[in-house]
Motif scaffolding. Structure first.
Motif, mmCIF file in Angstrom:
data_model
loop_
_atom_site.group_PDB
_atom_site.id
_atom_site.type_symbol
_atom_site.label_atom_id
_atom_site.label_comp_id
_atom_site.label_asym_id
_atom_site.label_seq_id
_atom_site.Cartn_x
_atom_site.Cartn_y
_atom_site.Cartn_z
ATOM 1 N N THR A 345 -3.236 0.040 -17.706
ATOM 2 C CA THR A 345 -3.610 1.261 -16.991
ATOM 3 C C THR A 345 -2.377 1.799 -16.269
ATOM 4 O O THR A 345 -1.461 1.035 -15.934
ATOM 5 N N GLU A 346 -2.362 3.117 -16.037
ATOM 6 C CA GLU A 346 -1.251 3.734 -15.303
ATOM 7 C C GLU A 346 -1.795 4.242 -13.968
ATOM 8 O O GLU A 346 -2.696 5.074 -13.941
ATOM 9 N N VAL A 347 -1.254 3.707 -12.879
ATOM 10 C CA VAL A 347 -1.683 4.080 -11.533
ATOM 11 C C VAL A 347 -0.484 4.686 -10.808
ATOM 12 O O VAL A 347 0.480 3.988 -10.495
ATOM 13 N N ILE A 348 -0.535 5.979 -10.564
ATOM 14 C CA ILE A 348 0.552 6.691 -9.882
ATOM 15 C C ILE A 348 -0.001 7.294 -8.599
ATOM 16 O O ILE A 348 -0.869 8.168 -8.637
ATOM 17 N N GLU A 349 0.502 6.812 -7.441
ATOM 18 C CA GLU A 349 0.032 7.329 -6.160
ATOM 19 C C GLU A 349 0.713 8.654 -5.819
ATOM 20 O O GLU A 349 0.093 9.526 -5.221
ATOM 21 N N ASP A 350 1.977 8.772 -6.198
ATOM 22 C CA ASP A 350 2.718 10.007 -5.922
ATOM 23 C C ASP A 350 3.787 10.137 -6.993
ATOM 24 O O ASP A 350 4.634 9.254 -7.143
ATOM 25 N N SER A 393 -3.711 17.897 -4.764
ATOM 26 C CA SER A 393 -3.256 18.479 -3.496
ATOM 27 C C SER A 393 -2.275 17.595 -2.754
ATOM 28 O O SER A 393 -1.380 18.089 -2.051
ATOM 29 N N GLU A 394 -2.393 16.286 -2.883
ATOM 30 C CA GLU A 394 -1.573 15.377 -2.096
ATOM 31 C C GLU A 394 -1.566 14.007 -2.774
ATOM 32 O O GLU A 394 -2.354 13.754 -3.684
#
Length: 943
Positions: A345-350, A393-394
C-alpha cells in the motif's frame, strides 16, 4: 511566531499597508475610543500592524455576539500566566450587562468534562439553527460555550470539533476558531510582556472597582486564580486520562463497528447485485463519507499499464478527475507491479514532505492531491486497479484503522469484479447456448440422416440421445433405447477396451478406438468409436457424446489380409523355423537312443529325460507360436505388458536371424500395461524386425526397447496424431542402410516397396500403421542414409494394472472320479491315463468315437467327465460329443486339439463344451482344467 499566527489566521502581511505606528494607533483609538495598553508597548509599525489586523479580523469584526466573544475570552484567560487579559475581559462583561456574581460564576466554573459534551452536542444538534446564534445567557449558549471551551482545554476534543463544525456550519465554525486563535495570541503576547499594566486600561478603570465591591470574592479569585486553575486541572487530569482512554476505546469500537458495517453492507450489495458500476459507485461514496476525505476513486489499469479513473466521489469545491487517463511509469516495471500484487500500500501524509520525486509531486499536485492513500485491487493474481483516497486541502495522517478498512473493501471490490466477470461469462454462454440449442434443433434432421450412430449417454450410462442411424445399426427404436443402460444393451461383457474408454474420456475428455458390441438381435458387431466428454456451464462433466461407425465387414476383410501378410512373414522366417525345429528334435532323438542302452547310469538317465522334456516343451511352444501367428486370433484384446512381446521377438530373432546381427533389449522397470490384440502387436514387431534384418545384409545391431511416456498438451500439439495421456513406447532401431527422405515419406503406402519384385508385397508397413491406429496409437520414424532407422510405436497405456503372479502349487488330487479319455494316438492315451491315475483318478480309454460311445453307455452312471480329442478318424470329436449329449445332456466335456481354440469357438457354444486343452499340454494344465470342470463351485468361491 508572528508568521505562524498569520498563516493560521490567513491574514495579509502588515507590510502591504505601509503605515506608521501613529497612523495605526489613530485607527485603534477611532475604534476603541482609546489605545489599550496591549498596543501601547509596541513601537515597530510592522508588529503593531499585525497585532491590529488580527484584532480586527478575529475580534472586532468577528460576527459572533459580543457577549459570547467576551465570555470565551474571559474564561480562556484563566489559562494565561498574566492576569491582564482576564481582568480586562471581566470588565468588558460588566459593560455588556453581567453582574459581578455572574462574572465570578463564569470564571469559577470547572473545565467541561467529556461525559457532558455528548449531551451538549445533542442539545445543539436538536435546537440550534445554524443561521441564528443562540440568545445570550440561554441554555443553548451555555452548551455552546462549554463545547467551545472543551475544544481548547481537552486533548480528546477531535470528535467535538467535527460535530461543532457540522452543527455550526464551516463558516460559523471558522469564526469560533479565529476567536480562539486570537485569544491564544493575546496570551502569548502578554506572557512575553508582563510589564504591561491593566490599571491603565479605561475599561478596567471604569468597571473593576464596582465588580470587586459587588463581589469581594472576585479579588481573591484574581489574586489566586493560577493556583485554583492548576489544582482544578490536576484534579481533572486523572479523570481526563481515564475518560480519554475510555473514549479512545469507544471511538475505536465505534470506528471498528462502522468499518465492519460498511464492509458488510458493501459485501451484501456485491452478493445481491450484479451491476459492477453500481457497486463501485456506492463503494467510493460510502468510503469518502466514512473517511471524511475530499475524494475517493477507483483507478482501472489498461493493457499498457496506463489507466483511467472509472468511478469517483468528490467533495464540492474540488475538481473531478472522473475519466481522467493517468500514466505512471512506476507500473510499467513488472517488479514494481509485483510489489502491489503482493499487497503493498502507498501511504502519503504530505506530498511535499514524503520524499517523492519531483515528477510524482507534480502529478499529484496537478490532481489537487495533498495526502494520498493507495490500496491495490488484485483480481486473481493480477493487479486489476487501485482504490484511492485523497485529502486535498491539507496534509493528513492516515490511521491504521482506515488503511485496514480500505484493504478489506479492496478485497470486496475484487470479489465484485470476479462476480461481474462470471455473470458476463454466464450471460454470454447463455446467449451462446440459446443459439446453440437453436442450431441443434436446426441440425437435428442432419443428425438423423447421418450414416454414423450418434449416442449421448449420461455419466451413469443412461442413454439421453439416439439418432436414426443408431436405430438402424442396433435395432433399438428411439423410444426403447432412451433411459436404457448403454452397458446392458450394447455389450455382452465389460471388456478392457470399454474400461479404457470410460477412464480416458473422464480423465482426458476424449477417447477413440474399436469396440465389440451386440445388436438387439444378438449379432456381434465391431464399431470404430469416438467418445467426447460434454461439460456443463460450470465446466463439470455432464454426459458423453459417442459416434460409432460400423466396421464389421472392414475388420473381416482386414483379418483375411492380415492372415495373408502373416503367412508372408512366416515364409520369410521359414528357414530359421526349420533350423530351430531341427535343433529341438536333435536332442530328443539322441537322448531316446541313449536311453535304450541298459548300462546307462540312473543319474545320467534322469538328465536325458530332463533334456527330452525341455526340448519337447520348446518345440511345442514354437509350433504353437507359429500356428497362432499364421491363423491369427485377432479380435480378442487383453491387458498385458509389452515386455512379453519384446522378449518373445528377441527369442525368434536370435534363433532365425543371421548370427551377424546382434540383438539387444532395453526395457524400463515398472512398465505400464496396454490393452490390445497380442497377435496383431506381435505382427507389428515381426514386420519391423524383418525390415531391420533386410536393411543389414552384412550384419549390424538391432535394438529393441520399451519405456513409459506421459504425453502432455504441448507434445500433442507438436504431433497431431498424438493423444494426451499415458503411453508405452516400443522402439525398434537398426544400424542398417537407412532411407532417403523421399522413401521415408512413402513407406506406409500400400504396395510401396524398395525390395525386389519377388521379395516383398509392400504391405508390411501399411499393415503396421493400420494395426497401430486401430489400437489408438501412432508411430514415428527417423532414418538417415547409411546411419540406420528407428521406429517408435506409441500405444495408450493403462495405469494401475499389475501382473498377478500365482505361485506354483502342488497338483490337485482327485477323489477317485472315473474319467473317459478319447484319443486316436495310443501314446497320448497312455501318458494321459498314467498322469490321471497318479493324481487319484480312475481312467477308461477309447481310440475313436465309436468305442467312446460304447464305453459311455456301459459306464454312464460312473463316468464324471470326458476328455475328447477333436481330430479322430471314423467319427471325429464333434460328432462324438453330439452323440454323447443325446445320451446325457449334462455330460461334462473337455475338448482337446493341436489346433487353436478359436477354430472351435462356434462349435463349443453350440455343444456346451466346458473347457479346452491345447496340445501339447502339461500335467499341471490337465489336472487344473479337470478340477475346474468337476468342481465349478470352488472356482466361484475363489473369484
Amino acid at each position: 511566531m508572528q508568521s505562524e499566527f498569520n498563516e493560521k489566521l490567513h491574514l495579509t502581511p502588515a507590510m502591504t499597508f505601509g503605515r506608521t505606528s501613529e497612523q495605526i494607533k489613530a485607527e485603534i483609538k477611532n475604534i476603541f475610543s482609546f489605545v489599550p495598553p496591549f498596543f501601547e508597548l509596541v513601537q515597530t509599525p510592522q508588529v503593531l500592524e499585525n497585532l491590529w489586523q488580527q484584532t480586527l479580523s478575529a475580534y472586532v469584526n468577528n460576527p459572533l455576539p459580543d457577549l459570547f466573544k467576551e465570555k470565551v475570552s474571559a474564561y480562556l484567560s484563566r489559562f494565561c500566566a498574566v492576569p491582564y487579559c482576564m481582568i480586562c475581559h471581566s470588565c468588558c462583561l460588566r459593560s455588556l450587562g453581567m453582574n459581578a456574581r455572574q462574572v465570578l460564576e463564569l470564571l469559577e466554573s470547572p473545565i467541561p468534562e467529556a461525559t457532558d459534551i455528548d449531551e451538549h452536542l445533542k442539545i445543539l444538534a436538536d435546537q440550534l439553527h445554524p443561521l441564528t446564534w443562540p440568545e445570550s445567557n440561554s441554555i443553548l449558549e451555555a452548551s455552546l460555550l462549554d463545547c467551545v471551551i472543551f475544544t481548547v482545554t481537552s486533548d480528546q476534543a477531535d470528535y467535538c470539533r467535527q460535530e461543532l463544525r457540522r452543527i455550526l456550519t464551516p463558516v460559523n465554525y471558522q469564526h469560533v476558531i479565529a476567536l480562539i486563535a486570537y485569544v491564544k495570541t493575546c496570551h502569548v503576547w502578554m506572557e512575553a510582556h508582563p510589564e504591561v499594566s491593566y490599571e491603565a486600561d479605561p475599561r478596567v478603570i471604569a468597571h473593576l472597582a464596582p465588580l470587586l465591591e459587588e463581589e469581594p470574592d472576585l479579588a481573591d479569585f484574581f489574586q489566586d486564580y493560577r493556583h485554583k486553575v492548576k489544582s482544578e486541572c490536576q484534579s481533572q487530569a486523572v479523570q481526563l486520562a481515564e475518560l480519554g482512554e475510555r473514549q479512545r476505546q469507544e471511538s475505536a469500537w465505534e470506528q471498528q463497528a462502522e468499518r465492519e458495517r460498511l464492509v458488510v453492507a458493501i459485501a451484501q450489495r456485491i452478493r445481491s447485485s450484479l451491476n459492477l458500476g453500481e457497486i463501485l459507485n456506492t463503494t467510493v461514496s460510502e468510503v469518502r463519507q466514512f473517511l471524511q476525505s475530499e475524494r475517493v476513486f477507483i483507478y482501472r489499469f489498461l493493457e499498457d499499464w496506463s489507466g483511467f479513473v472509472i468511478v469517483e466521489s468528490v467533495a464540492s469545491g474540488w475538481a473531478s478527475i472522473l475519466g481522467t487517463k493517468i500514466t505512471d511509469s512506476f507500473f510499467a516495471d513488472p517488479k514494481s507491479r509485483e510489489l502491489y500484487e503482493q499487497g503493498r500500500t502507498e501511504v502519503i501524509e504530505d506530498i511535499y514532505t514524503n520524499g517523492l520525486s519531483k515528477c510524482h509531486v507534480d502529478l499529484l499536485a496537478k490532481l489537487q492531491i495533498r495526502s494520498n492513500l493507495v490500496i491495490p485491487i488484485v483480481q486473481g493474481e493480477k493487479l486489476w486497479g487501485l482504490l484511492v483516497a485523497n485529502h486535498c486541502s491539507e496534509p493528513r495522517q492516515w490511521q491504521q484503522l482506515e488503511i485496514d478498512l480500505l484493504k478489506q473493501l479492496a478485497t470486496q471490490v475484487a470479489i465484485a469484479i470476479q462476480q461481474s466477470i462470471l455473470f458476463e461469462q454466464v450471460h454470454t454462454e447463455l446467449i451462446e447456448r440459446q443459439r446453440s440449442e437453436q442450431k441443434i434443433r436446426e441440425q437435428a434432421t442432419l443428425l438423423d440422416i447421418a450414416n454414423d450412430a450418434i449416442i449421448v449417454q449420461a455419466l451413469d450410462h443412461k442413454i439421453r440421445f439416439w439418432n436414426k442411424s443408431a436405430e438402424r445399426l442396433y435395432g433399438w427404436k428411439v423410444a426403447d433405447a432412451l433411459e436404457q443402460n448403454a452397458l446392458q444393451i450394447l455389450f455382452k461383457e465389460t471388456s478392457p477396451q470399454l474400461q479404457q474408454a470410460q477412464q480416458s474420456v473422464i480423465e482426458y475428455g476424449y477417447w477413440q478406438g474399436e469396440l465389440h458390441e451386440v445388436t438387439k438381435a444378438g449379432k456381434e458387431i465391431i464399431v470404430e468409436s469416438r467418445w467426447t466428454l460434454v461439460l456443463d456451464l460450470e465446466g463439470k462433466p455432464q454426459s458423453i457424446l459417442i459416434v460409432n461407425t460400423d466396421i464389421t465387414q472392414k475388420k473381416q476383410l482386414e483379418a483375411q489380409f492380415l492372415r495373408t501378410q502373416r503367412l508372408e512373414s512366416i515364409g520369410t522366417l521359414a528357414g530359421g523355423i526349420a533350423h530351430d525345429l531341427n535343433n529341438v528334435l536333435t536332442p530328443i532323438i539322441m537322448s531316446s537312443q541313449l536311453l535304450l542302452k541298459p548300462q546307462l547310469q540312473a543319474e545320467k538317465r534322469q538328465q536325458l529325460l530332463t533334456t527330452i522334456e525341455k526340448s519337447a516343451q520348446r518345440g511345442a511352444a514354437l509350433v504353437k507360436q507359429v500356428l497362432s501367428f499364421a491363423r491369427g486370433m485377432e479380435g480378442k484384446r487383453t491387458s498385458f505388458p509389452v515386455s512379453h512381446l519384446l522378449w518373445e521377438i528377441r527369442q525368434i530373432v536370435k534363433e532365425t536371424f543371421p548370427k551377424s546381427i546382434e540383438v539387444s533389449v532395453d526395457i524400463s522397470p515398472d512398465l505400464w500395461f496396454v490393452s490390445g490384440d497380442v497377435t496383431q502387436l506381435h505382427q507389428i514387431l515381426m514386420n519391423l524386425v524383418v525390415n531391420a534384418r533386410d536393411a543389414m545384409p552384412n550384419g549390424g545391431q538391432l535394438q529393441l526397447a520399451a519405456e513409459n511416456l506421459s504425453i502432455d498438451d504441448n507434445y500433442a500439439r507438436m504431433n497431431l496424431e498424438a493423444t494426451i495421456g499415458p503411453h508405452c513406447v516400443m522402439t525398434v532401431s537398426d544400424t542398417g542402410t537407412g532411407m532417403t527422405s523421399e522413401t521415408l515419406s512413402r513407406i506406409f503406402e500400400p504396395f510401396f516397396t524398395t525390395k525386389e519384385q519377388t521379395k516383398g508385397t509392400g504391405l508390411g508397413l501399411s499393415t503396421v500403421i493400420g494395426i497401430i491406429k486401430s489400437h489408438g496409437g501412432f508411430v514415428t520414424v527417423e532414418s538417415q542414409v547409411g546411419q540406420g532407422t528407428k521406429f517408435q510405436v506409441y500405444l495408450p497405456a493403462q495405469l494401475g494394472t499389475k501382473i498377478s503372479v500365482n505361485p506354483e502349487k502342488e497338483l490337485l488330487k482327485g477323489q477317485g472320479e472315473l474319467i473317459l479319455v478319447v484319443d486316436d494316438e495310443a501314446d497320448i492315451r497312455e501318458i494321459t491315463k498314467t498322469s490321471l491315475e497318479t493324481s487319484n483318478y480312475q481312467v477308461l480309454t477309447a481310440s475313436d468315437g465309436i468305442e467312446a460311445i460304447a464305453l459311455y453307455v456301459q459306464h454312464k452312471n460312473d463316468i464324471r467327465a470326458v476328455l475328447m480329442d477333436m481330430m479322430m478318424p471314423e467319427m471325429n470329436g464333434l460328432t462324438t460329443i453330439k452323440m454323447l449329449k443325446q445320451i446325457n445332456q449334462h455330460v461334462l466335456i473337455i475338448a482337446s486339439s493341436g489346433m487353436t481354440e478359436i477354430s472351435y469357438k462356434n462349435v463349443f457354444m453350440d455343444t456346451n463344451v466346458k473347457a479346452f486343452l491345447s496340445k501339447p499340454y502339461t500335467l499341471q494344465e490337465l489336472i487344473k482344467t479337470l478340477h475346474s470342470v468337476l468342481n465349478p463351485q470352488s472356482i466361484q468361491l475363489k473369484n
